[in-house]
Design a protein around this motif. Structure first.
Motif, PDB file in Angstrom:
ATOM      1  N   ARG A  15       0.843  -1.211   0.000  1.00  0.00           N
ATOM      2  CA  ARG A  15       0.000   0.000   0.000  1.00  0.00           C
ATOM      3  C   ARG A  15       0.874   1.256   0.000  1.00  0.00           C
ATOM      4  O   ARG A  15       0.590   2.231  -0.692  1.00  0.00           O
ATOM      5  N   LEU A  16       1.945   1.238   0.777  1.00  0.00           N
ATOM      6  CA  LEU A  16       2.865   2.377   0.801  1.00  0.00           C
ATOM      7  C   LEU A  16       3.497   2.560  -0.572  1.00  0.00           C
ATOM      8  O   LEU A  16       3.657   3.694  -1.057  1.00  0.00           O
ATOM      9  N   PHE A  17       3.822   1.457  -1.213  1.00  0.00           N
ATOM     10  CA  PHE A  17       4.390   1.525  -2.553  1.00  0.00           C
ATOM     11  C   PHE A  17       3.373   2.129  -3.516  1.00  0.00           C
ATOM     12  O   PHE A  17       3.716   2.948  -4.383  1.00  0.00           O
ATOM     13  N   GLY A  18       2.117   1.728  -3.354  1.00  0.00           N
ATOM     14  CA  GLY A  18       1.053   2.275  -4.194  1.00  0.00           C
ATOM     15  C   GLY A  18       0.945   3.782  -4.058  1.00  0.00           C
ATOM     16  O   GLY A  18       0.753   4.499  -5.052  1.00  0.00           O
ATOM     17  N   SER A  19       1.097   4.274  -2.838  1.00  0.00           N
ATOM     18  CA  SER A  19       0.994   5.730  -2.659  1.00  0.00           C
ATOM     19  C   SER A  19       2.205   6.432  -3.278  1.00  0.00           C
ATOM     20  O   SER A  19       2.079   7.534  -3.807  1.00  0.00           O
ATOM     21  N   ILE A  20       3.347   5.790  -3.249  1.00  0.00           N
ATOM     22  CA  ILE A  20       4.533   6.353  -3.926  1.00  0.00           C
ATOM     23  C   ILE A  20       4.271   6.446  -5.425  1.00  0.00           C
ATOM     24  O   ILE A  20       4.529   7.468  -6.065  1.00  0.00           O
ATOM     25  N   LEU A  21       3.731   5.382  -5.990  1.00  0.00           N
ATOM     26  CA  LEU A  21       3.435   5.355  -7.429  1.00  0.00           C
ATOM     27  C   LEU A  21       2.462   6.464  -7.797  1.00  0.00           C
ATOM     28  O   LEU A  21       2.607   7.129  -8.820  1.00  0.00           O
ATOM     29  N   GLN A  22       1.469   6.638  -6.931  1.00  0.00           N
ATOM     30  CA  GLN A  22       0.476   7.668  -7.200  1.00  0.00           C
ATOM     31  C   GLN A  22       1.111   9.044  -7.215  1.00  0.00           C
ATOM     32  O   GLN A  22       0.844   9.856  -8.094  1.00  0.00           O
ATOM     33  N   GLU A  23       1.987   9.278  -6.246  1.00  0.00           N
ATOM     34  CA  GLU A  23       2.666  10.577  -6.175  1.00  0.00           C
ATOM     35  C   GLU A  23       3.551  10.806  -7.381  1.00  0.00           C
ATOM     36  O   GLU A  23       3.672  11.917  -7.877  1.00  0.00           O
ATOM     37  N   LYS A  24       4.185   9.726  -7.836  1.00  0.00           N
ATOM     38  CA  LYS A  24       5.054   9.871  -9.003  1.00  0.00           C
ATOM     39  C   LYS A  24       4.255   9.824 -10.299  1.00  0.00           C
ATOM     40  O   LYS A  24       4.801   9.744 -11.382  1.00  0.00           O
ATOM     41  N   LYS A  25       2.929   9.808 -10.165  1.00  0.00           N
ATOM     42  CA  LYS A  25       2.023   9.795 -11.304  1.00  0.00           C
ATOM     43  C   LYS A  25       2.229   8.562 -12.185  1.00  0.00           C
ATOM     44  O   LYS A  25       1.987   8.599 -13.389  1.00  0.00           O
ATOM     45  N   GLN A  26       2.698   7.499 -11.570  1.00  0.00           N
ATOM     46  CA  GLN A  26       2.836   6.243 -12.310  1.00  0.00           C
ATOM     47  C   GLN A  26       1.500   5.513 -12.362  1.00  0.00           C
ATOM     48  O   GLN A  26       1.275   4.592 -13.121  1.00  0.00           O
ATOM     49  N   LEU A  27       0.637   5.961 -11.432  1.00  0.00           N
ATOM     50  CA  LEU A  27      -0.674   5.327 -11.317  1.00  0.00           C
ATOM     51  C   LEU A  27      -1.696   6.413 -11.310  1.00  0.00           C
ATOM     52  O   LEU A  27      -1.550   7.381 -10.588  1.00  0.00           O
ATOM     53  N   ALA A  28      -2.783   6.235 -12.064  1.00  0.00           N
ATOM     54  CA  ALA A  28      -3.837   7.254 -12.035  1.00  0.00           C
ATOM     55  C   ALA A  28      -4.463   7.297 -10.656  1.00  0.00           C
ATOM     56  O   ALA A  28      -4.539   8.314 -10.009  1.00  0.00           O
ATOM     57  N   THR A  29      -4.946   6.160 -10.227  1.00  0.00           N
ATOM     58  CA  THR A  29      -5.468   6.065  -8.855  1.00  0.00           C
ATOM     59  C   THR A  29      -4.899   4.791  -8.250  1.00  0.00           C
ATOM     60  O   THR A  29      -4.592   3.858  -8.991  1.00  0.00           O
ATOM     61  N   PRO A  30      -4.808   4.741  -6.931  1.00  0.00           N
ATOM     62  CA  PRO A  30      -4.261   3.503  -6.360  1.00  0.00           C
ATOM     63  C   PRO A  30      -5.232   2.355  -6.653  1.00  0.00           C
ATOM     64  O   PRO A  30      -6.443   2.576  -6.676  1.00  0.00           O
ATOM     65  N   PRO A  31      -4.721   1.173  -6.912  1.00  0.00           N
ATOM     66  CA  PRO A  31      -5.640   0.046  -7.102  1.00  0.00           C
ATOM     67  C   PRO A  31      -6.347  -0.211  -5.786  1.00  0.00           C
ATOM     68  O   PRO A  31      -5.794   0.018  -4.730  1.00  0.00           O
ATOM     69  N   GLY A  32      -7.549  -0.584  -5.865  1.00  0.00           N
ATOM     70  CA  GLY A  32      -8.241  -0.771  -4.578  1.00  0.00           C
ATOM     71  C   GLY A  32      -9.661  -1.184  -4.812  1.00  0.00           C
ATOM     72  O   GLY A  32      -9.984  -1.605  -5.908  1.00  0.00           O
ATOM     73  N   PRO A  33     -10.556  -1.184  -3.884  1.00  0.00           N
ATOM     74  CA  PRO A  33     -10.465  -0.481  -2.607  1.00  0.00           C
ATOM     75  C   PRO A  33      -9.499  -1.122  -1.616  1.00  0.00           C
ATOM     76  O   PRO A  33      -9.099  -0.491  -0.673  1.00  0.00           O
TER      77      PRO A  33
END
Lengths: 348, 341
Positions: free
Chosen positions: A328-346
């Protein structure tokens, strides 16, 4: 996106797998690498018996209780899968013994069939007047780590046999995110006075007639400083040593005698058991698990470290919950780096 | 009668434990065990040796309970001693699961085994085809170790053991004062007991050391019993079948049924197939009898017909049989002193 995991014990390998499972499809450029100076069967995780059981009290650390539950549920879900044997995963029942009544543990509803011991059962254990019976899980490191390694290798994750001296070393090679799963030796990468060894020593014997785990508790001496017997699929582990601050990985004759005598007193049948191996290891103990992000400035670049270490004597017990939290922490990093549009989830 | 000579015919769990009880209650007796088979070739060697009683329809429940309690207490003490591994006795926990809720709430033995309770919903999730279950801890007697341990204890008392097929109890009357008949299925022929019938059981003994718990379907047909080195997978209950040959179709069927209870058994190795004939009867015959032929009398104590429950009640019935032997000796001593007069 290059991600380097430092450490190939249960924490490093499972964090790597969890991240790869969740993100490789979403981040085509994801390259995962694992760096360690010790691989199975030489890691701390390999020495552990592999019993899923948290400490008696979570000291209000509900986060850790949740990670433990997530791990148990995840493993229980795999119990009937064809992979279970290869993973070293199986159900096991057993006893926790006390010399006085104690409150029920935080994990009483996580395990199966938790109950107090009956007077007749306590007759088996002279000197103990109170106890619990429950069914839990075994996850043997010597099987689980190779299984994780195979899954990772199949996914194209690369392994490097190397002692990483600093986070810097990896960032300067172009790594974007480092997962610090270096367990006991995290202090070499970044000083952490809260991380201390909880030295353990175990004797492995051949005692296939023992079908239950038996863990005694001495509330004065502290966790794992009282004899325990944990039957594995091939060998039975005898233990009962927890020495805070002792860095020695050498087997001690005094500890051997203490383990042997106390376990044979607990289970007289062990007197006939053949000793196969002896091992000492350092539980990476910390008041709480360090599972958090840290941003590191390198010139005009921002590098990210995700710490996931300090699991003491409950690494196997908490590993998957922690791996998911790290993911999950990695997902938030990806989001910040705009590698991900939105974090996968919920829910990761 | 200075040293009564007692012949125990049969060297399965019943014969050996009865012989041992006799040496304990009558130290002056000279006991000899005669059998055409010894471990590992007895019916007992095929059995898993689990202490989960079989209910005999015609034996009063209180008597069955007493037998079980004595057996459990005896083995419990051994399991907790340094001899446990040699004797092959160990504790094992597990579950008995039912596809439909059983008629009786509690089996008669629920307060003798340890920690007996209904299974929780979470535990039942492991058994999607079953709706109800019991969880408990009991004992298992692994054979051959247990039989070999009994043989060792017997030899230490001076008991002799001989391989010999006894075709007729009268063969023994000149050498022995009392005969104890522990011939199991052999009693059908030996004493012509038509109430005794075989219930054929086929089992698989496999290497699956990660299986630490027993699982038994309440119907008694499918079970998984982990022993010291092997796990016994069962089984069948074929009434009236005398065949000792393994059946390949049955092997596959047993394996499939057990795998549906415990999927990890797919990885089991080294599968060995065994067959035994449970020496079944509506009530266990623990009874003394005086045979008479041409003015000669031969006291006989019977202890056979334990069917599916031999291990569960062996020590209790052995105690009772030894007690009957004691009574026979008193009767003989009484009549010999009368003869002197």
């Amino acid at each position: 996106m290059r991600v380097a995991v430092i450490g190939a014990g249960v924490i490093g390998l499972s964090s790597a797998l969890c991240i790869h499972e969740r993100f490789h499809g979403l981040v085509p450029s994801l390259e995962l690498e694992i760096y360690a100076d010790r691989f199975t069967p030489h890691t701390t995780s390999d020495g552990a018996a592999g019993l899923w059981q948290p400490y008696l009290s979570d000291h209000g650390n509900l986060q850790e209780t949740l990670w433990n539950k997530e791990t148990f549920d995840y493993l229980l879900g795999h119990l009937h899968s064809p992979a279970a044997e290869e993973m070293g995963l199986f159900l096991i029942s057993g006893y926790n013994l006390f010399t006085e009544p104690v409150p029920d543990p935080s994990w009483k509803n996580i395990v199966l069939g938790f109950r107090n011991l009956t007077p007749k059962e306590l007759e088996l254990f002279p000197g103990y007047s109170y106890g619990w019976f429950n069914t839990a899980l075994m996850l043997e490191g010597r099987s689980y780590l190779p299984w994780l390694t195979n899954r990772l290798t199949q996914r194209g994750v690369k392994f490097f046999h190397k002692k990483v001296e600093s986070f810097q070393e990896l960032f300067s090679q172009g790594v974007d995110v480092v997962l610090n799963c270096s367990g006991m030796r995290s202090g070499d990468l970044q000083p952490d006075p809260e991380l201390q060894p909880g030295r353990g020593q175990i004797i492995k014997v051949l005692a296939p007639w023992v079908k239950h785990f038996i863990i005694t508790h001495n509330l004065k001496s502290g966790i794992y400083n009282s004899p325990y017997v944990i039957p594995g699929s091939k060998f039975t582990v005898l233990g009962g040593i927890y020495q805070h601050g002792n860095w020695s990985e050498e087997n001690s004759a005094k500890d051997h005698k203490s383990i042997w005598d106390s376990c044979c007193q607990l289970l007289p049948a062990l007197q006939k058991a053949k000793i196969v191996e002896e091992w000492s290891g350092l539980r990476p103990a910390r008041p709480s698990v360090r599972l958090e992000r840290e941003s590191v400035r390198l010139g005009n670049l921002q590098a990210e470290v995700i710490h996931n270490y300090g699991h003491g004597g409950f690494g196997i017990t908490s590993h998957w919950g922690c791996a998911m939290a790290a993911a999950r922490l990695f997902g938030s990093i990806l989001q910040e780096k705009k590698q991900l549009a939105t974090p996968p989830g919920p829910r990761l | 009668m200075a040293s009564p000579k007692v012949a125990v015919v049969g060297a399965g769990v019943i014969g050996l434990s009865t012989a041992l009880c006799i040496t304990e209650t009558c130290p002056s007796c000279s006991v000899t065990v005669l059998s055409d088979q010894f471990s590992p070739n007895t019916t007992s060697d095929v059995a898993a040796g689990m202490l989960i009683p079989h209910t005999y329809p015609d034996t009063p429940i209180h008597r069955q309970k007493q037998w079980f309690k004595e057996t459990f207490t005896y083995l419990f003490a051994i399991s907790n001693s340094a001899e446990a591994s040699e004797a092959g006795i160990h504790l094992v926990s597990g579950w008995q699961v039912f596809k439909s809720t059983p008629k009786e709430e509690l089996p008669f033995w629920s307060d003798i085994v340890l920690g007996f309770r209904p299974m929780s919903k979470a535990e039942l999730q492991k058994f999607p085809q079953h709706r109800f279950g019991h969880a408990f801890t009991t004992l298992k007697c692994d054979c051959p170790p247990y039989l070999l341990w009994l043989e060792k204890r017997l030899k230490a008392t001076g008991t002799q053991m001989y391989t010999r097929k006894v075709a007729d109890l009268w063969e023994l009357h000149s050498e022995y004062d009392i005969v104890v008949n522990c011939t199991g299925m052999g009693a059908h022929q030996l004493v012509g007991d038509k109430q005794l019938f075989p219930v054929r059981g086929q089992v698989l003994k496999v290497h699956a050391p990660w299986v630490k718990q027993f699982i038994r379907d309440g119907d008694g047909l499918t079970y998984i019993y982990p022993g010291i080195h092997r796990v016994t997978l069962g089984g069948t209950r074929e009434e009236g079948s005398w065949s000792l040959s393994p059946d390949a179709g049955t092997t596959t069927d047993i394996f499939d049924r057990c795998c549906s209870l415990e999927p990890s058994l797919q990885g089991a190795q080294d599968i060995e197939v065994k067959v035994g004939l449970r020496p079944s009867r509506h009530c266990v015959r623990v009874q003394s009898e005086v045979l008479s032929q041409g003015g000669v009398k031969l006291p006989v104590v019977h202890n056979y017909g334990h069917g599916a429950g031999g291990f569960s009640v062996h020590r209790g019935t052995a105690n009772e049989a030894a007690h009957l032997v004691g009574e026979c000796i008193s009767a003989l001593q009484g009549s010999s002193s009368r003869a002197k007069l």
